[in-house]
Write an enzyme that holds these catalytic residues in place. Sequence first.
Site, PDB file in Angstrom:
ATOM      1  N   HIS A  19      -4.810   7.234   4.297  1.00  0.00           N
ATOM      2  CA  HIS A  19      -4.225   5.973   3.833  1.00  0.00           C
ATOM      3  C   HIS A  19      -4.193   4.959   4.962  1.00  0.00           C
ATOM      4  O   HIS A  19      -4.231   5.310   6.127  1.00  0.00           O
ATOM      5  CB  HIS A  19      -2.789   6.203   3.331  1.00  0.00           C
ATOM      6  CG  HIS A  19      -2.723   7.100   2.149  1.00  0.00           C
ATOM      7  ND1 HIS A  19      -3.116   6.702   0.897  1.00  0.00           N
ATOM      8  CD2 HIS A  19      -2.328   8.395   2.029  1.00  0.00           C
ATOM      9  CE1 HIS A  19      -2.964   7.710   0.054  1.00  0.00           C
ATOM     10  NE2 HIS A  19      -2.494   8.753   0.720  1.00  0.00           N
ATOM     11  N   THR A  51       0.852  -1.190   0.000  1.00  0.00           N
ATOM     12  CA  THR A  51       0.000   0.000   0.000  1.00  0.00           C
ATOM     13  C   THR A  51       0.891   1.246   0.000  1.00  0.00           C
ATOM     14  O   THR A  51       2.110   1.143   0.132  1.00  0.00           O
ATOM     15  CB  THR A  51      -0.913   0.007   1.250  1.00  0.00           C
ATOM     16  OG1 THR A  51      -0.091  -0.129   2.409  1.00  0.00           O
ATOM     17  CG2 THR A  51      -1.922  -1.120   1.209  1.00  0.00           C
ATOM     18  N   TYR A  52       0.270   2.429  -0.089  1.00  0.00           N
ATOM     19  CA  TYR A  52       1.022   3.686  -0.216  1.00  0.00           C
ATOM     20  C   TYR A  52       1.979   3.864   0.948  1.00  0.00           C
ATOM     21  O   TYR A  52       1.620   3.668   2.104  1.00  0.00           O
ATOM     22  CB  TYR A  52       0.050   4.860  -0.304  1.00  0.00           C
ATOM     23  CG  TYR A  52       0.716   6.149  -0.728  1.00  0.00           C
ATOM     24  CD1 TYR A  52       1.462   6.214  -1.904  1.00  0.00           C
ATOM     25  CD2 TYR A  52       0.607   7.292   0.051  1.00  0.00           C
ATOM     26  CE1 TYR A  52       2.091   7.389  -2.293  1.00  0.00           C
ATOM     27  CE2 TYR A  52       1.216   8.483  -0.334  1.00  0.00           C
ATOM     28  CZ  TYR A  52       1.959   8.525  -1.505  1.00  0.00           C
ATOM     29  OH  TYR A  52       2.575   9.689  -1.890  1.00  0.00           O
ATOM     30  N   MET A  53       3.231   4.231   0.629  1.00  0.00           N
ATOM     31  CA  MET A  53       4.303   4.204   1.644  1.00  0.00           C
ATOM     32  C   MET A  53       4.496   5.534   2.384  1.00  0.00           C
ATOM     33  O   MET A  53       5.370   5.636   3.223  1.00  0.00           O
ATOM     34  CB  MET A  53       5.620   3.715   1.020  1.00  0.00           C
ATOM     35  CG  MET A  53       6.268   4.641   0.031  1.00  0.00           C
ATOM     36  SD  MET A  53       5.373   4.731  -1.505  1.00  0.00           S
ATOM     37  CE  MET A  53       5.827   6.350  -2.029  1.00  0.00           C
ATOM     38  N   ARG A  54       3.682   6.551   2.060  1.00  0.00           N
ATOM     39  CA  ARG A  54       3.770   7.802   2.840  1.00  0.00           C
ATOM     40  C   ARG A  54       2.503   7.915   3.676  1.00  0.00           C
ATOM     41  O   ARG A  54       1.467   8.369   3.193  1.00  0.00           O
ATOM     42  CB  ARG A  54       3.931   9.011   1.915  1.00  0.00           C
ATOM     43  CG  ARG A  54       5.248   8.989   1.190  1.00  0.00           C
ATOM     44  CD  ARG A  54       5.624  10.313   0.557  1.00  0.00           C
ATOM     45  NE  ARG A  54       6.894  10.170  -0.163  1.00  0.00           N
ATOM     46  CZ  ARG A  54       8.082  10.270   0.393  1.00  0.00           C
ATOM     47  NH1 ARG A  54       8.188  10.494   1.694  1.00  0.00           N
ATOM     48  NH2 ARG A  54       9.179  10.123  -0.325  1.00  0.00           N
TER      49      ARG A  54
END
Length: 224
Positions: free
Chosen positions: A113, A65-68
């Site tokens: 997120h 999944t999105y890393m930020r």
Amino acid sequence: AKEVLDNLEKAKYIVSELKTETKKRYPSPPFTTSSLQMEAGNKLGYSAKQTMKLAQDLYEEGLITYMRTDSLNISSQAASAAQKVIKAKFGENYCLSAPRFFKTKAKGAQEAHEAIRPTDLNIISESVKTSDRHARLYNLIWKRMIASQMKEAEIDETVGKIAANQYGFTASGLKVKFDGFLKVYNGIQKDIELPNLKKGDIVDLVNLDKIQHFTEPPARFTEG
């Protein structure tokens, strides 16, 4: 110190107290950006910049999944997928009866997120073909996510107090009763077993060590 040693040489050593307590250890939540950077630095020796580059590649490959993110949320689908993987790989006794969810403590955290997790928990690091470094980072993310949904570990801690004249000694023992999430993440704690003692037992003195110790300042900061 010499006076104390002389007194102890002639003393009688008696087990004055014995206490065993079962303590539970719980897993850490899945990764946020900062915890991933710290753990990858500690466990894999990657710099924060390097970790983000590898994570970006894994994200673009559709593997994570999105890393930020600074959120600890995971979807209920991901939590139930984790239970299926845990049951298949480790057995039912490592599964939770209900998913474990974590709350983000950071003020003003962006909850848009999810936490960083594999998009498909059935994909293991051996399937990551990009490079060895990508596979090692993916493996860290996979393990942390799986461990967060496993049962807590149970550890028996025994503390024995030994009296000798006016002095007291302490002996501690650890025994892993149930390894739980430690099977996957952080490794199994080694048992430190005490002999089979009872209150009132007389024990023999084998040797006395006189050690001088100086306190050390904390080490310099690492990037993590």
